[in-house]
Design a protein around this motif. Structure first.
Motif, PDB file in Angstrom:
ATOM      1  N   TRP A  45     -11.882  -4.824  -7.257  1.00 25.45           N
ATOM      2  CA  TRP A  45     -10.508  -4.638  -7.706  1.00 25.45           C
ATOM      3  C   TRP A  45      -9.695  -3.459  -6.720  1.00 25.45           C
ATOM      4  O   TRP A  45      -8.938  -3.619  -5.685  1.00 25.45           O
ATOM      5  CB  TRP A  45     -10.244  -4.326  -8.970  1.00 25.45           C
ATOM      6  N   HIS A  46     -10.520  -2.536  -6.632  1.00 23.29           N
ATOM      7  CA  HIS A  46     -10.461  -1.060  -5.676  1.00 23.29           C
ATOM      8  C   HIS A  46     -10.490  -1.537  -4.326  1.00 23.29           C
ATOM      9  O   HIS A  46      -9.658  -1.040  -3.314  1.00 23.29           O
ATOM     10  CB  HIS A  46     -11.283  -0.130  -6.009  1.00 23.29           C
ATOM     11  N   ALA A  47     -11.343  -2.532  -3.792  1.00 25.00           N
ATOM     12  CA  ALA A  47     -11.514  -2.786  -2.495  1.00 25.00           C
ATOM     13  C   ALA A  47     -10.571  -3.661  -2.090  1.00 25.00           C
ATOM     14  O   ALA A  47     -10.359  -4.010  -0.946  1.00 25.00           O
ATOM     15  CB  ALA A  47     -12.864  -2.903  -2.213  1.00 25.00           C
ATOM     16  N   SER A  48      -9.886  -4.424  -2.982  1.00 22.39           N
ATOM     17  CA  SER A  48      -9.257  -5.481  -2.685  1.00 22.39           C
ATOM     18  C   SER A  48      -7.785  -5.068  -1.741  1.00 22.39           C
ATOM     19  O   SER A  48      -7.323  -4.337  -2.026  1.00 22.39           O
ATOM     20  CB  SER A  48      -8.655  -6.360  -3.894  1.00 22.39           C
ATOM     21  N   ALA A  49      -7.434  -6.204  -1.010  1.00 27.79           N
ATOM     22  CA  ALA A  49      -6.292  -5.980  -0.224  1.00 27.79           C
ATOM     23  C   ALA A  49      -5.069  -5.793  -0.876  1.00 27.79           C
ATOM     24  O   ALA A  49      -4.336  -4.961  -0.540  1.00 27.79           O
ATOM     25  CB  ALA A  49      -6.108  -7.267   0.611  1.00 27.79           C
ATOM     26  N   ALA A  50      -4.949  -6.398  -2.039  1.00 28.14           N
ATOM     27  CA  ALA A  50      -3.830  -6.333  -3.082  1.00 28.14           C
ATOM     28  C   ALA A  50      -3.597  -5.017  -3.546  1.00 28.14           C
ATOM     29  O   ALA A  50      -2.662  -4.169  -3.527  1.00 28.14           O
ATOM     30  CB  ALA A  50      -3.788  -7.168  -4.136  1.00 28.14           C
ATOM     31  N   TYR A  51      -4.545  -4.336  -3.840  1.00 28.88           N
ATOM     32  CA  TYR A  51      -4.701  -2.860  -4.309  1.00 28.88           C
ATOM     33  C   TYR A  51      -4.634  -1.931  -3.239  1.00 28.88           C
ATOM     34  O   TYR A  51      -3.693  -0.833  -3.204  1.00 28.88           O
ATOM     35  CB  TYR A  51      -5.835  -2.524  -5.381  1.00 28.88           C
ATOM     36  N   GLN A  52      -5.230  -2.163  -2.036  1.00 33.97           N
ATOM     37  CA  GLN A  52      -5.409  -1.289  -0.748  1.00 33.97           C
ATOM     38  C   GLN A  52      -4.092  -0.984  -0.337  1.00 33.97           C
ATOM     39  O   GLN A  52      -3.645  -0.118   0.303  1.00 33.97           O
ATOM     40  CB  GLN A  52      -6.411  -1.732   0.231  1.00 33.97           C
ATOM     41  N   ALA A  53      -3.216  -2.129  -0.390  1.00 30.51           N
ATOM     42  CA  ALA A  53      -1.797  -2.181   0.129  1.00 30.51           C
ATOM     43  C   ALA A  53      -0.869  -1.052  -0.676  1.00 30.51           C
ATOM     44  O   ALA A  53       0.085  -0.629  -0.209  1.00 30.51           O
ATOM     45  CB  ALA A  53      -1.041  -3.491   0.271  1.00 30.51           C
ATOM     46  N   LEU A  54      -1.282  -0.948  -1.974  1.00 32.15           N
ATOM     47  CA  LEU A  54      -0.482  -0.116  -2.809  1.00 32.15           C
ATOM     48  C   LEU A  54      -0.761   1.343  -2.876  1.00 32.15           C
ATOM     49  O   LEU A  54      -0.085   2.297  -3.196  1.00 32.15           O
ATOM     50  CB  LEU A  54      -0.606  -0.785  -4.374  1.00 32.15           C
ATOM     51  N   ILE A  55      -2.100   1.497  -2.252  1.00 32.37           N
ATOM     52  CA  ILE A  55      -2.442   2.994  -2.220  1.00 32.37           C
ATOM     53  C   ILE A  55      -1.453   3.963  -1.602  1.00 32.37           C
ATOM     54  O   ILE A  55      -1.301   5.104  -2.017  1.00 32.37           O
ATOM     55  CB  ILE A  55      -3.870   3.211  -1.590  1.00 32.37           C
ATOM     56  N   PRO A  56      -0.922   3.605  -0.347  1.00 40.19           N
ATOM     57  CA  PRO A  56       0.043   4.529   0.229  1.00 40.19           C
ATOM     58  C   PRO A  56       1.414   4.718  -0.642  1.00 40.19           C
ATOM     59  O   PRO A  56       1.776   6.103  -0.649  1.00 40.19           O
ATOM     60  CB  PRO A  56       0.436   3.839   1.685  1.00 40.19           C
ATOM     61  N   LEU A  57       1.630   3.843  -1.515  1.00 36.99           N
ATOM     62  CA  LEU A  57       2.885   4.152  -2.292  1.00 36.99           C
ATOM     63  C   LEU A  57       2.429   5.166  -3.189  1.00 36.99           C
ATOM     64  O   LEU A  57       3.128   5.969  -3.668  1.00 36.99           O
ATOM     65  CB  LEU A  57       3.431   2.950  -2.980  1.00 36.99           C
ATOM     66  N   ARG A  58       1.448   4.934  -3.893  1.00 40.17           N
ATOM     67  CA  ARG A  58       0.785   5.607  -5.025  1.00 40.17           C
ATOM     68  C   ARG A  58       0.531   7.043  -4.748  1.00 40.17           C
ATOM     69  O   ARG A  58       1.052   7.993  -5.099  1.00 40.17           O
ATOM     70  CB  ARG A  58      -0.617   5.107  -5.449  1.00 40.17           C
TER      71      ARG A  58
END
Length: 71
Positions: A45-58
Motif C-alpha cells: 500500500w505504502h509503495a503503491s502509485a495510488a498512495y504515493q500520489a497522495l503524499i505531497p497533499l498529505r
C-alpha cells in the motif's frame, strides 16, 4: 485515502481526536489506525502509485508520523 486501502485488504479502525495525554508526551491531535492483513500489504500500500500520489497533499496538509506495529 480510504480508496487506496481497499486493494490491500485494509480497514480503517479509528479516526479520532486526542482527548488527553495520561503519561508521557504526544504531539499530534488526531490519530488514524488502519489494520492491514500483513506487513507485505502495508508495504505494498505504502509503495503503491495510488498512495504515493497522495503524499505531497498529505505533506502540505499535516505533520504526520506513519508507524507499523505487529500483534
Amino acid at each position: 485515502m480510504p480508496a487506496t486501502l481497499e486493494p490491500w485488504g485494509a480497514e480503517l479502525l479509528l479516526r479520532g481526536k486526542l482527548v488527553a495525554v495520561l503519561g508521557g508526551a504526544h504531539v499530534h491531535t488526531d490519530t488514524v489506525v488502519i489494520r492491514f492483513p500483513s506487513l507485505d500489504a502495508v508495504n505494498g500500500w505504502h509503495a503503491s502509485a495510488a498512495y504515493q500520489a497522495l503524499i505531497p497533499l498529505r505533506q502540505m496538509a499535516a505533520d504526520v508520523d506513519l508507524l507499523t506495529f505487529e500483534e
